[in-house]
Design a protein around this motif. Structure first.
Motif, PDB file in Angstrom:
ATOM      1  N   LYS A 231       0.857  -1.193   0.000  1.00 29.23           N
ATOM      2  CA  LYS A 231       0.000   0.000   0.000  1.00 29.23           C
ATOM      3  C   LYS A 231       0.892   1.241   0.000  1.00 29.23           C
ATOM      4  O   LYS A 231       1.984   1.235   0.597  1.00 29.23           O
ATOM      5  CB  LYS A 231      -0.915   0.011   1.222  1.00 29.23           C
ATOM      6  CG  LYS A 231      -1.917  -1.138   1.236  1.00 29.23           C
ATOM      7  CD  LYS A 231      -2.769  -1.107   2.493  1.00 29.23           C
ATOM      8  CE  LYS A 231      -3.761  -2.275   2.496  1.00 29.23           C
ATOM      9  NZ  LYS A 231      -4.602  -2.285   3.732  1.00 29.23           N
ATOM     10  N   VAL A 232       0.435   2.293  -0.666  1.00 26.66           N
ATOM     11  CA  VAL A 232       1.212   3.527  -0.751  1.00 26.66           C
ATOM     12  C   VAL A 232       0.876   4.383   0.467  1.00 26.66           C
ATOM     13  O   VAL A 232      -0.207   4.969   0.555  1.00 26.66           O
ATOM     14  CB  VAL A 232       0.908   4.294  -2.054  1.00 26.66           C
ATOM     15  CG1 VAL A 232       1.762   5.560  -2.133  1.00 26.66           C
ATOM     16  CG2 VAL A 232       1.161   3.400  -3.262  1.00 26.66           C
ATOM     17  N   THR A 255      -5.856   6.955  -4.904  1.00 31.88           N
ATOM     18  CA  THR A 255      -5.928   7.265  -6.329  1.00 31.88           C
ATOM     19  C   THR A 255      -5.297   8.622  -6.632  1.00 31.88           C
ATOM     20  O   THR A 255      -5.121   9.459  -5.741  1.00 31.88           O
ATOM     21  CB  THR A 255      -7.390   7.300  -6.831  1.00 31.88           C
ATOM     22  OG1 THR A 255      -8.077   8.408  -6.215  1.00 31.88           O
ATOM     23  CG2 THR A 255      -8.120   6.005  -6.520  1.00 31.88           C
ATOM     24  N   ALA A 256      -4.961   8.822  -7.902  1.00 31.93           N
ATOM     25  CA  ALA A 256      -4.504  10.111  -8.419  1.00 31.93           C
ATOM     26  C   ALA A 256      -5.266  10.357  -9.714  1.00 31.93           C
ATOM     27  O   ALA A 256      -5.237   9.519 -10.622  1.00 31.93           O
ATOM     28  CB  ALA A 256      -3.005  10.102  -8.671  1.00 31.93           C
ATOM     29  N   ILE A 261      -3.362   4.623  -7.662  1.00 32.76           N
ATOM     30  CA  ILE A 261      -2.107   5.374  -7.559  1.00 32.76           C
ATOM     31  C   ILE A 261      -0.940   4.622  -8.180  1.00 32.76           C
ATOM     32  O   ILE A 261      -0.116   5.201  -8.894  1.00 32.76           O
ATOM     33  CB  ILE A 261      -1.798   5.747  -6.084  1.00 32.76           C
ATOM     34  CG1 ILE A 261      -0.494   6.550  -5.987  1.00 32.76           C
ATOM     35  CG2 ILE A 261      -1.764   4.528  -5.201  1.00 32.76           C
ATOM     36  CD1 ILE A 261      -0.504   7.876  -6.677  1.00 32.76           C
ATOM     37  N   LYS A 262      -0.863   3.305  -7.944  1.00 41.30           N
ATOM     38  CA  LYS A 262       0.270   2.548  -8.493  1.00 41.30           C
ATOM     39  C   LYS A 262       0.179   2.461 -10.012  1.00 41.30           C
ATOM     40  O   LYS A 262       1.194   2.626 -10.712  1.00 41.30           O
ATOM     41  CB  LYS A 262       0.329   1.161  -7.864  1.00 41.30           C
ATOM     42  CG  LYS A 262       0.776   1.190  -6.399  1.00 41.30           C
ATOM     43  CD  LYS A 262       0.925  -0.199  -5.820  1.00 41.30           C
ATOM     44  CE  LYS A 262      -0.421  -0.811  -5.520  1.00 41.30           C
ATOM     45  NZ  LYS A 262      -0.300  -2.114  -4.823  1.00 41.30           N
ATOM     46  N   LEU A 302      -7.093  10.929  -3.742  1.00 45.17           N
ATOM     47  CA  LEU A 302      -7.997  10.354  -2.759  1.00 45.17           C
ATOM     48  C   LEU A 302      -7.141   9.620  -1.739  1.00 45.17           C
ATOM     49  O   LEU A 302      -6.370   8.726  -2.090  1.00 45.17           O
ATOM     50  CB  LEU A 302      -8.976   9.381  -3.421  1.00 45.17           C
ATOM     51  CG  LEU A 302     -10.027   8.750  -2.488  1.00 45.17           C
ATOM     52  CD1 LEU A 302     -11.005   9.818  -1.990  1.00 45.17           C
ATOM     53  CD2 LEU A 302     -10.788   7.630  -3.203  1.00 45.17           C
ATOM     54  N   VAL A 303      -7.251  10.023  -0.486  1.00 45.31           N
ATOM     55  CA  VAL A 303      -6.471   9.401   0.580  1.00 45.31           C
ATOM     56  C   VAL A 303      -7.415   8.851   1.636  1.00 45.31           C
ATOM     57  O   VAL A 303      -8.568   9.291   1.759  1.00 45.31           O
ATOM     58  CB  VAL A 303      -5.477  10.399   1.222  1.00 45.31           C
ATOM     59  CG1 VAL A 303      -4.519  10.938   0.179  1.00 45.31           C
ATOM     60  CG2 VAL A 303      -6.220  11.542   1.901  1.00 45.31           C
ATOM     61  N   ALA A 304      -6.900   7.887   2.401  1.00 51.37           N
ATOM     62  CA  ALA A 304      -7.687   7.282   3.475  1.00 51.37           C
ATOM     63  C   ALA A 304      -6.899   7.368   4.772  1.00 51.37           C
ATOM     64  O   ALA A 304      -5.688   7.113   4.798  1.00 51.37           O
ATOM     65  CB  ALA A 304      -8.010   5.829   3.153  1.00 51.37           C
ATOM     66  N   ASP A 305      -7.581   7.721   5.848  1.00 56.25           N
ATOM     67  CA  ASP A 305      -6.909   7.766   7.151  1.00 56.25           C
ATOM     68  C   ASP A 305      -6.866   6.354   7.750  1.00 56.25           C
ATOM     69  O   ASP A 305      -7.410   5.403   7.164  1.00 56.25           O
ATOM     70  CB  ASP A 305      -7.596   8.776   8.073  1.00 56.25           C
ATOM     71  CG  ASP A 305      -8.992   8.357   8.522  1.00 56.25           C
ATOM     72  OD1 ASP A 305      -9.373   7.178   8.318  1.00 56.25           O
ATOM     73  OD2 ASP A 305      -9.718   9.198   9.075  1.00 56.25           O
TER      74      ASP A 305
END
Length: 544
Positions: A231-232, A255-256, A261-262, A302-305
């Motif tokens: 995971k990034v 995601t980007a 993302i990868k 999109l990021v996740a905590d």
């Protein structure tokens, strides 16, 4: 004195004449420091008689004569040095050893003579014709010339010739020729060259675009990340404003611009990145140039905590200069005593002598520990001998470093149809420190960000059988780069030296493998725990 004169004292060789010359040089340097210039001259002349091809020794002899006031002899030996190939005018002008010569009319004549010969020699390998100014669009002639220069320098200097044969490097040149002709602008042209270079899959062979492109055209996001458990994960938020918006270390990038993302990075960035191993590529993609792209185009991430709550955010790319301002530099050396009398020693850079010098200063206190953990996980390399100075204190017999070789290209032998040979540099044992000998338990921590001279450190430590390497495989990229100029203010470097374990075992293209493979755990990182350091501490407890 000439800066590289110490190379004679450090030369690794089994040749008796060179060994004797080295001893004369060392003794001469001691006499110089004691200001016994006449004695120093005699010793360096003896060394020069054994190594008559040197341009460093006659330069140093000239320095000694100048210091002692023997101007005629100083100019005589300067002429010998210049005739033998010493052409560093800038150093000559700054060298305080020659202050007594500056008011002599022969000084300016010597400087001009050296400049003229330097310019003539430059026309063979690094003609100033390549020092063209940056332009948004270089001419087609300049673009093709730059491609041709890079192709030819790689063909004759890149040490991994099997790669050139497998790629059919000439065919690669013809394939990229129309791409270069069609380049829309200089930024596009350099991306094409970077893509071509990436085919070589070597982290010490790179095309470096003009600085202006990284400041005015391309940018990266003000974040650093790494792959943890596939995971990034964000490891550093460089811009405080992003922290205020809720982006924190430990968050996962999902995601980007709507893509995984990868997959996004593999498609948009990876084709232009030169890397020796998959782990080398990951460091460059997720840490060095995360989301490299157009400076004026923001990225929707999109990021996740840690609880899985997602946040969509537009992040503006920043240029290289701004990114460096945000970053907090790491000291080359740092240490502290952990619980249970374990010394934790960070060796973060071998870029200069700082790490070894500071370690030696602190050695008396460090040596009181029952165990030492050396951490080179963030060490990108520098001078191999800096790391060896640390290893020399570990109380072992003389130890091996790495083995080095380079291409031995002789045009006449090619004409005779002979296969190109390799020149193997002589191996020599590294001698232990006569004043320091630590006999406690030792561990070394490595990661995919351990590169170059830090890998040489890991190879030597592994060969010493002195302790356990814990962590991840190193980046697998080292060697001696040859620097060349490219049109429009760019440059390139080409790996000219192949390094391996002393027995030929490869680590370039593979990485130095830890004795105990430990990857960072996401939960540990988020909790502020160091997975690999804790694993090393656990191993130390087993030794008791």
């Amino acid at each position: 004195m000439v800066p590289s004169s110490a190379s004679l004292a450090q030369t690794k060789t089994t040749d008796p004449a060179l060994r004797q010359a080295r001893e004369y040089y060392k003794a001469g340097d001691v006499a110089r420091l004691d200001k016994r210039y006449a004695d120093a001259v005699q010793l360096l002349v003896k060394a020069y008689e054994l190594v008559p091809a040197s341009h460093e020794l006659p330069y140093d002899i000239a320095c000694l004569h100048a210091l002692s006031g023997a101007k005629d002899d100083a100019f005589k030996w300067l002429d010998v040095a210049i005739g033998a190939g010493y052409l560093n005018v800038d150093h000559m002008l700054k060298d305080s050893d020659f202050d007594s010569l500056h008011d002599d009319p022969r000084w300016q004549k010597t400087i001009e003579k050296t400049r003229k010969e330097a310019a003539r020699q430059a026309r063979l390998w690094s003609s100033p014709v390549w020092d063209s100014a940056y332009a948004e669009q270089l001419s087609e002639d300049e673009r093709i010339a730059g491609l041709s220069k890079f192709w030819s320098e790689v063909k004759y200097n890149f040490v991994y010739t099997n790669k050139l044969m497998d790629l059919d490097w000439d065919a690669v040149y013809l394939r990229y020729l129309p791409k270069v002709r069609a380049a829309k602008n200089t930024a596009d042209y350099y991306k094409i060259l970077m893509e071509m270079c990436a085919l070589l899959q070597d982290g010490h062979t790179n095309v470096m675009p003009p600085t202006i492109l990284y400041n005015d055209v391309w940018g990266t996001v003000p974040l650093r990340a790494t792959l943890m458990e596939d995971k990034v994960i964000i490891t550093d938020v460089l811009d405080p404003a992003l922290r205020e918006r809720g982006i924190l270390p430990g968050h996962q990038i999902l995601t980007a611009d709507g893509q995984d993302i990868k997959a996004y990075l593999q498609k948009t960035v990876a084709p232009y990145i030169s890397a020796s191993t998959p782990q080398d590529m990951d460091v460059r993609l997720y840490n060095y140039v995360l989301l490299l792209g157009d400076l004026d185009t923001p990225v929707k991430m999109l990021v996740a905590d840690p609880q899985g709550k997602t946040l969509s955010i537009d992040i503006k790319r920043i240029n290289t200069t701004t990114r460096r301002k945000f970053a907090t530099p790491r000291p080359a050396f740092n240490w502290r005593m952990l619980a249970n009398n374990v010394a934790y020693v960070e060796l973060n850079s071998f870029g200069d002598n700082t790490a070894a010098n500071e370690y030696i200063k602190a050695y008396a206190e460090i040596a009181k520990a029952k165990a030492i953990i050396f951490d080179v996980r963030k060490n990108g390399g520098g001078d191999t001998d800096v790391g060896y100075r640390v290893l020399q204190t570990l109380g072992t017999p003389p130890f091996d470093g790495s083995h080095a070789a380079t291409r031995d290209y002789k045009p006449a032998k090619r004409a005779w149809g002979e296969k190109q040979a390799m020149h193997d540099f002589a191996d020599e044992k590294n001698q232990p420190d006569p004043e320091r000998a630590y006999h406690g338990t030792v561990m070394v921590l490595t990661s995919a960000s351990t590169f170059s001279a830090a890998e040489d450190f890991a190879v030597a430590f592994d060969s010493m059988k002195r302790g356990l390497i814990i962590g991840e495989p190193t980046g697998g990229s080292t060697g001696q780069p040859l620097m060349i100029s490219m049109p429009g203010g760019g440059s390139a470097r080409i790996c000219t030296k192949k390094d391996s374990y002393i027995d030929g075992k490869a680590f370039v293209g593979v990485g130095v493998q830890p004795g105990k493979l430990i990857h960072t755990k996401i939960d540990d990182f988020r909790a502020g725990k160091d997975t690999q350091l804790n694993a090393a501490l656990a191993e130390i407890e087993k030794v008791r």
